[in-house]
Write an enzyme that holds these catalytic residues in place. Sequence first.
Site, PDB file in Angstrom:
ATOM      1  N   ASP A  33       0.853  -1.186   0.000  1.00 15.81           N
ATOM      2  CA  ASP A  33       0.000   0.000   0.000  1.00 15.81           C
ATOM      3  C   ASP A  33       0.896   1.246   0.000  1.00 15.81           C
ATOM      4  O   ASP A  33       1.889   1.305   0.722  1.00 15.81           O
ATOM      5  CB  ASP A  33      -0.921  -0.001   1.234  1.00 15.81           C
ATOM      6  CG  ASP A  33      -2.063   0.982   1.107  1.00 15.81           C
ATOM      7  OD1 ASP A  33      -3.222   0.548   1.028  1.00 15.81           O
ATOM      8  OD2 ASP A  33      -1.784   2.213   1.079  1.00 15.81           O
ATOM      9  N   GLU A  99     -12.449   3.163  -1.049  1.00 13.82           N
ATOM     10  CA  GLU A  99     -12.047   4.295  -1.896  1.00 13.82           C
ATOM     11  C   GLU A  99     -11.784   3.856  -3.333  1.00 13.82           C
ATOM     12  O   GLU A  99     -12.097   4.584  -4.270  1.00 13.82           O
ATOM     13  CB  GLU A  99     -10.792   4.964  -1.328  1.00 13.82           C
ATOM     14  CG  GLU A  99     -11.067   5.774  -0.071  1.00 13.82           C
ATOM     15  CD  GLU A  99      -9.802   6.216   0.629  1.00 13.82           C
ATOM     16  OE1 GLU A  99      -8.708   6.096   0.044  1.00 13.82           O
ATOM     17  OE2 GLU A  99      -9.921   6.672   1.775  1.00 13.82           O
ATOM     18  N   VAL A 100     -11.173   2.698  -3.479  1.00 16.49           N
ATOM     19  CA  VAL A 100     -10.843   2.212  -4.825  1.00 16.49           C
ATOM     20  C   VAL A 100     -11.827   1.103  -5.187  1.00 16.49           C
ATOM     21  O   VAL A 100     -11.919   0.085  -4.488  1.00 16.49           O
ATOM     22  CB  VAL A 100      -9.392   1.690  -4.890  1.00 16.49           C
ATOM     23  CG1 VAL A 100      -9.080   1.202  -6.295  1.00 16.49           C
ATOM     24  CG2 VAL A 100      -8.408   2.773  -4.467  1.00 16.49           C
ATOM     25  N   HIS A 104     -10.297  -5.480  -3.271  1.00 12.21           N
ATOM     26  CA  HIS A 104      -8.973  -5.684  -2.675  1.00 12.21           C
ATOM     27  C   HIS A 104      -9.100  -6.102  -1.223  1.00 12.21           C
ATOM     28  O   HIS A 104     -10.013  -5.682  -0.523  1.00 12.21           O
ATOM     29  CB  HIS A 104      -8.106  -4.434  -2.780  1.00 12.21           C
ATOM     30  CG  HIS A 104      -8.755  -3.167  -2.284  1.00 12.21           C
ATOM     31  ND1 HIS A 104      -9.707  -2.482  -3.023  1.00 12.21           N
ATOM     32  CD2 HIS A 104      -8.595  -2.469  -1.130  1.00 12.21           C
ATOM     33  CE1 HIS A 104     -10.090  -1.414  -2.345  1.00 12.21           C
ATOM     34  NE2 HIS A 104      -9.443  -1.395  -1.185  1.00 12.21           N
ATOM     35  N   HIS A 106      -6.918  -5.859   2.240  1.00 12.31           N
ATOM     36  CA  HIS A 106      -5.760  -5.291   2.928  1.00 12.31           C
ATOM     37  C   HIS A 106      -5.192  -6.411   3.792  1.00 12.31           C
ATOM     38  O   HIS A 106      -5.952  -7.107   4.483  1.00 12.31           O
ATOM     39  CB  HIS A 106      -6.182  -4.150   3.858  1.00 12.31           C
ATOM     40  CG  HIS A 106      -6.778  -2.959   3.161  1.00 12.31           C
ATOM     41  ND1 HIS A 106      -6.071  -1.818   2.900  1.00 12.31           N
ATOM     42  CD2 HIS A 106      -8.031  -2.733   2.666  1.00 12.31           C
ATOM     43  CE1 HIS A 106      -6.851  -0.922   2.288  1.00 12.31           C
ATOM     44  NE2 HIS A 106      -8.058  -1.460   2.138  1.00 12.31           N
TER      45      HIS A 106
HETATM   46  P1  AMP Z   1      -9.857   1.292   0.348  1.00 11.31           P
HETATM   47  O1  AMP Z   1     -10.148   2.509   1.176  1.00 11.31           O
HETATM   48  O2  AMP Z   1     -10.172   0.018   1.049  1.00 11.31           O
HETATM   49  O3  AMP Z   1     -10.470   1.384  -1.023  1.00 11.31           O
HETATM   50  O4  AMP Z   1      -8.274   1.260   0.171  1.00 11.31           O
HETATM   51  C1  AMP Z   1      -7.591   1.779  -0.919  1.00 11.31           C
HETATM   52  C2  AMP Z   1      -6.131   1.689  -0.579  1.00 11.31           C
HETATM   53  O5  AMP Z   1      -5.390   1.871  -1.774  1.00 11.31           O
HETATM   54  C3  AMP Z   1      -5.644   2.749   0.405  1.00 11.31           C
HETATM   55  O6  AMP Z   1      -5.097   2.103   1.544  1.00 11.31           O
HETATM   56  C4  AMP Z   1      -4.595   3.534  -0.386  1.00 11.31           C
HETATM   57  O7  AMP Z   1      -3.509   3.934   0.395  1.00 11.31           O
HETATM   58  C5  AMP Z   1      -4.195   2.513  -1.440  1.00 11.31           C
HETATM   59  N1  AMP Z   1      -3.648   3.078  -2.676  1.00 11.31           N
HETATM   60  C6  AMP Z   1      -4.177   4.074  -3.422  1.00 11.31           C
HETATM   61  N2  AMP Z   1      -3.407   4.288  -4.512  1.00 11.31           N
HETATM   62  C7  AMP Z   1      -2.394   3.389  -4.455  1.00 11.31           C
HETATM   63  C8  AMP Z   1      -1.272   3.112  -5.285  1.00 11.31           C
HETATM   64  N3  AMP Z   1      -1.032   3.792  -6.424  1.00 11.31           N
HETATM   65  N4  AMP Z   1      -0.411   2.115  -4.911  1.00 11.31           N
HETATM   66  C9  AMP Z   1      -0.641   1.432  -3.779  1.00 11.31           C
HETATM   67  N5  AMP Z   1      -1.687   1.640  -2.956  1.00 11.31           N
HETATM   68  C10 AMP Z   1      -2.538   2.619  -3.285  1.00 11.31           C
END
Ligand code: AMP
Length: 119
Positions: A33, A99-100, A104, A106
């Site tokens: 991350d 957020e993404v 995924h 973690h």
């Molecule tokens: P979520 O809130 O569960 O969607 O987590 C998204 C995660 O993606 C967060 O912990 C971010 O820090 C991580 N993240 C966003 N962009 C990147 C990136 N380019 N490379 C690695 N991790 C990322």
Amino acid sequence: MIYDKQNIFAKILRKEIPCNKVYENDYVLAFHDVNPQKKLHILLIPKGEYLNLDDFNEKATDKEIIEFNKAISHIVKLLKLSNEGYRILSNIGNNGGQEVLHLHYHIFGGEKIGPMVTK
Ligand code: AMP
């Protein structure tokens, strides 16, 4: 909701932006991350286009589902996390804080992870 091919993890999978890779096979990619919340903070994603765990379980093949789950244990072995323990977590949707919008997990480790959730 429709899968957005421009999400950041889709770009990582297409190698349009780099990642700090931990493990990859035909079905999954795992990488550090970019904003680690614990000493070790890995993200595990399937290579298929799935929004979240529900979307995945509904649409993915059995093989994809098996490989995604097996990858957790593979990474845990690779990083020697089994003895001290670790935590896996998946945020889903608005209330989950996702957020993404590409499924995924973690994977947190390397130190005590602390309370399951904060108020
Ligand atoms: P979520 O809130 O569960 O969607 O987590 C998204 C995660 O993606 C967060 O912990 C971010 O820090 C991580 N993240 C966003 N962009 C990147 C990136 N380019 N490379 C690695 N991790 C990322």
